[in-house]
Design a protein around this motif. Sequence first.
Motif, PDB file in Angstrom:
ATOM      1  N   GLU A  88       0.828  -1.217   0.000  1.00 12.62           N
ATOM      2  CA  GLU A  88       0.000   0.000   0.000  1.00 12.62           C
ATOM      3  C   GLU A  88       0.858   1.261   0.000  1.00 12.62           C
ATOM      4  O   GLU A  88       0.618   2.175  -0.788  1.00 12.62           O
ATOM      5  CB  GLU A  88      -0.863   0.062   1.264  1.00 12.62           C
ATOM      6  N   ILE A  89       1.814   1.308   0.910  1.00 11.16           N
ATOM      7  CA  ILE A  89       2.643   2.501   1.054  1.00 11.16           C
ATOM      8  C   ILE A  89       3.433   2.775  -0.225  1.00 11.16           C
ATOM      9  O   ILE A  89       3.672   3.925  -0.582  1.00 11.16           O
ATOM     10  CB  ILE A  89       3.592   2.376   2.277  1.00 11.16           C
ATOM     11  N   ALA A  90       3.804   1.747  -0.945  1.00  9.68           N
ATOM     12  CA  ALA A  90       4.515   1.932  -2.211  1.00  9.68           C
ATOM     13  C   ALA A  90       3.554   2.288  -3.347  1.00  9.68           C
ATOM     14  O   ALA A  90       3.823   3.189  -4.140  1.00  9.68           O
ATOM     15  CB  ALA A  90       5.305   0.673  -2.565  1.00  9.68           C
ATOM     16  N   ILE A  91       2.430   1.604  -3.407  1.00  9.53           N
ATOM     17  CA  ILE A  91       1.531   1.734  -4.563  1.00  9.53           C
ATOM     18  C   ILE A  91       0.678   2.994  -4.519  1.00  9.53           C
ATOM     19  O   ILE A  91       0.468   3.637  -5.555  1.00  9.53           O
ATOM     20  CB  ILE A  91       0.653   0.468  -4.693  1.00  9.53           C
ATOM     21  N   ILE A  92       0.188   3.375  -3.356  1.00  8.05           N
ATOM     22  CA  ILE A  92      -0.694   4.546  -3.275  1.00  8.05           C
ATOM     23  C   ILE A  92      -0.063   5.778  -3.925  1.00  8.05           C
ATOM     24  O   ILE A  92      -0.683   6.404  -4.783  1.00  8.05           O
ATOM     25  CB  ILE A  92      -1.151   4.813  -1.826  1.00  8.05           C
ATOM     26  N   PRO A  93       1.156   6.159  -3.579  1.00 18.39           N
ATOM     27  CA  PRO A  93       1.719   7.344  -4.248  1.00 18.39           C
ATOM     28  C   PRO A  93       2.001   7.105  -5.736  1.00 18.39           C
ATOM     29  O   PRO A  93       1.864   8.022  -6.553  1.00 18.39           O
ATOM     30  CB  PRO A  93       3.015   7.625  -3.485  1.00 18.39           C
ATOM     31  N   LEU A  94       2.351   5.879  -6.084  1.00 18.01           N
ATOM     32  CA  LEU A  94       2.655   5.597  -7.487  1.00 18.01           C
ATOM     33  C   LEU A  94       1.418   5.693  -8.373  1.00 18.01           C
ATOM     34  O   LEU A  94       1.540   5.956  -9.575  1.00 18.01           O
ATOM     35  CB  LEU A  94       3.319   4.230  -7.629  1.00 18.01           C
ATOM     36  N   ILE A  95       0.235   5.494  -7.805  1.00 16.60           N
ATOM     37  CA  ILE A  95      -1.000   5.661  -8.579  1.00 16.60           C
ATOM     38  C   ILE A  95      -1.015   7.047  -9.209  1.00 16.60           C
ATOM     39  O   ILE A  95      -1.422   7.221 -10.357  1.00 16.60           O
ATOM     40  CB  ILE A  95      -2.250   5.485  -7.681  1.00 16.60           C
ATOM     41  N   LEU A 101       3.626  10.027  -7.637  1.00 16.14           N
ATOM     42  CA  LEU A 101       4.241  10.770  -6.536  1.00 16.14           C
ATOM     43  C   LEU A 101       5.475   9.996  -6.067  1.00 16.14           C
ATOM     44  O   LEU A 101       5.451   9.315  -5.049  1.00 16.14           O
ATOM     45  CB  LEU A 101       3.220  10.975  -5.410  1.00 16.14           C
ATOM     46  N   TYR A 102       6.538  10.130  -6.817  1.00 11.24           N
ATOM     47  CA  TYR A 102       7.715   9.277  -6.628  1.00 11.24           C
ATOM     48  C   TYR A 102       8.484   9.579  -5.350  1.00 11.24           C
ATOM     49  O   TYR A 102       9.016   8.663  -4.720  1.00 11.24           O
ATOM     50  CB  TYR A 102       8.628   9.381  -7.859  1.00 11.24           C
ATOM     51  N   TYR A 103       8.553  10.848  -4.954  1.00  8.27           N
ATOM     52  CA  TYR A 103       9.271  11.176  -3.720  1.00  8.27           C
ATOM     53  C   TYR A 103       8.576  10.540  -2.512  1.00  8.27           C
ATOM     54  O   TYR A 103       9.228   9.938  -1.659  1.00  8.27           O
ATOM     55  CB  TYR A 103       9.380  12.698  -3.525  1.00  8.27           C
ATOM     56  N   THR A 104       7.267  10.689  -2.452  1.00  6.65           N
ATOM     57  CA  THR A 104       6.513  10.088  -1.346  1.00  6.65           C
ATOM     58  C   THR A 104       6.659   8.574  -1.365  1.00  6.65           C
ATOM     59  O   THR A 104       6.843   7.955  -0.313  1.00  6.65           O
ATOM     60  CB  THR A 104       5.023  10.495  -1.427  1.00  6.65           C
ATOM     61  N   ALA A 105       6.615   7.981  -2.554  1.00  7.01           N
ATOM     62  CA  ALA A 105       6.736   6.522  -2.666  1.00  7.01           C
ATOM     63  C   ALA A 105       8.070   6.042  -2.105  1.00  7.01           C
ATOM     64  O   ALA A 105       8.103   5.112  -1.288  1.00  7.01           O
ATOM     65  CB  ALA A 105       6.579   6.086  -4.123  1.00  7.01           C
ATOM     66  N   VAL A 106       9.147   6.674  -2.498  1.00  5.14           N
ATOM     67  CA  VAL A 106      10.475   6.227  -2.065  1.00  5.14           C
ATOM     68  C   VAL A 106      10.694   6.498  -0.580  1.00  5.14           C
ATOM     69  O   VAL A 106      11.072   5.604   0.181  1.00  5.14           O
ATOM     70  CB  VAL A 106      11.588   6.898  -2.906  1.00  5.14           C
ATOM     71  N   ILE A 107      10.434   7.724  -0.154  1.00  2.00           N
ATOM     72  CA  ILE A 107      10.706   8.104   1.243  1.00  2.00           C
ATOM     73  C   ILE A 107       9.878   7.267   2.216  1.00  2.00           C
ATOM     74  O   ILE A 107      10.408   6.709   3.184  1.00  2.00           O
ATOM     75  CB  ILE A 107      10.457   9.610   1.450  1.00  2.00           C
ATOM     76  N   PHE A 108       8.582   7.141   1.945  1.00  2.00           N
ATOM     77  CA  PHE A 108       7.726   6.444   2.908  1.00  2.00           C
ATOM     78  C   PHE A 108       7.835   4.927   2.805  1.00  2.00           C
ATOM     79  O   PHE A 108       7.584   4.236   3.792  1.00  2.00           O
ATOM     80  CB  PHE A 108       6.283   6.945   2.822  1.00  2.00           C
ATOM     81  N   THR A 109       8.237   4.415   1.665  1.00  2.00           N
ATOM     82  CA  THR A 109       8.503   2.979   1.585  1.00  2.00           C
ATOM     83  C   THR A 109       9.699   2.635   2.471  1.00  2.00           C
ATOM     84  O   THR A 109       9.672   1.646   3.216  1.00  2.00           O
ATOM     85  CB  THR A 109       8.743   2.535   0.133  1.00  2.00           C
ATOM     86  N   LEU A 110      10.726   3.472   2.430  1.00  2.00           N
ATOM     87  CA  LEU A 110      11.908   3.247   3.283  1.00  2.00           C
ATOM     88  C   LEU A 110      11.563   3.425   4.770  1.00  2.00           C
ATOM     89  O   LEU A 110      11.924   2.579   5.597  1.00  2.00           O
ATOM     90  CB  LEU A 110      13.041   4.190   2.884  1.00  2.00           C
ATOM     91  N   LEU A 111      10.868   4.511   5.105  1.00  2.00           N
ATOM     92  CA  LEU A 111      10.488   4.743   6.503  1.00  2.00           C
ATOM     93  C   LEU A 111       9.568   3.635   7.019  1.00  2.00           C
ATOM     94  O   LEU A 111       9.722   3.171   8.152  1.00  2.00           O
ATOM     95  CB  LEU A 111       9.808   6.105   6.655  1.00  2.00           C
ATOM     96  N   ASN A 112       8.633   3.228   6.197  1.00  2.00           N
ATOM     97  CA  ASN A 112       7.718   2.163   6.587  1.00  2.00           C
ATOM     98  C   ASN A 112       8.471   0.850   6.788  1.00  2.00           C
ATOM     99  O   ASN A 112       8.167   0.098   7.711  1.00  2.00           O
ATOM    100  CB  ASN A 112       6.623   2.005   5.524  1.00  2.00           C
TER     101      ASN A 112
END
Length: 168
Positions: free
Chosen positions: A130-137, A140-151
Motif C-alpha cells: 500500500e505505502i509503495a503503490i498509493i503514491p505511485l498511482i 508521486l515518486y518522492y513520497t513513494a520512495v521516502i515512505f517505503t523506506l520509513l515504513n
Amino acid sequence: MIFSFFILFLILLRIGELFLSRKNEQWLLQHGAIEYGQKHYPFIVGLHVLFIISLIVEYSIIDYSIAATMRYSIRLLILFFVLMALKAWVILSLGKFWNTKIYRVNRFPLIRRGPYRYVKHPNYIIVIAEIAIIPLIFHLYYTAVIFTLLNGLMLAWRIKEENKALNL
C-alpha cells in the motif's frame, strides 16, 4: 478530482480501521489481553499521518501541464483495490483479534486460517505494498520512495515486537 476523492476515501478507510481497532481493543482487554510494543505505536500513527500529508503536498506541487503521463495509473488503482480485498481477508480471518496495536491473549491460540495459513504477517505485506503503490498511482515518486523506506524501518521494529509478543 480523482485524487481528492481517493484521498478522502483513504482517510475514511483509515478512520474506519481505527474505529474497528478500538472496538476490538475493548473486547481484547475484556478477555485479558496484554499490550506489547507501546513505544513504537505513536511513531506508526505519525508515519501514516505524514504519509497522507506528503501525498497531498507532492500532488499539489506537480505541474501536470508538462507531464507526459496521465495524472493517475488505472492499473495501480485496480491493484490498490485488490490490496484492499486482501486486507479485508486478513481482518475477517483475525476477527476480534485484528488490531492496529499489538495484543496477546494467552488463552487463545494463534490464528492459522485465511492468509495466516500461508505467511506469518500477511497484513504487513499488504501495508508495504500500500505505502509503495498509493503514491505511485498518482506518480508521486518522492513520497513513494521516502515512505517505503520509513515504513520498512518501522515494520522491522514492529515485527520484532510482535514476534516477541506471539512467541514466534
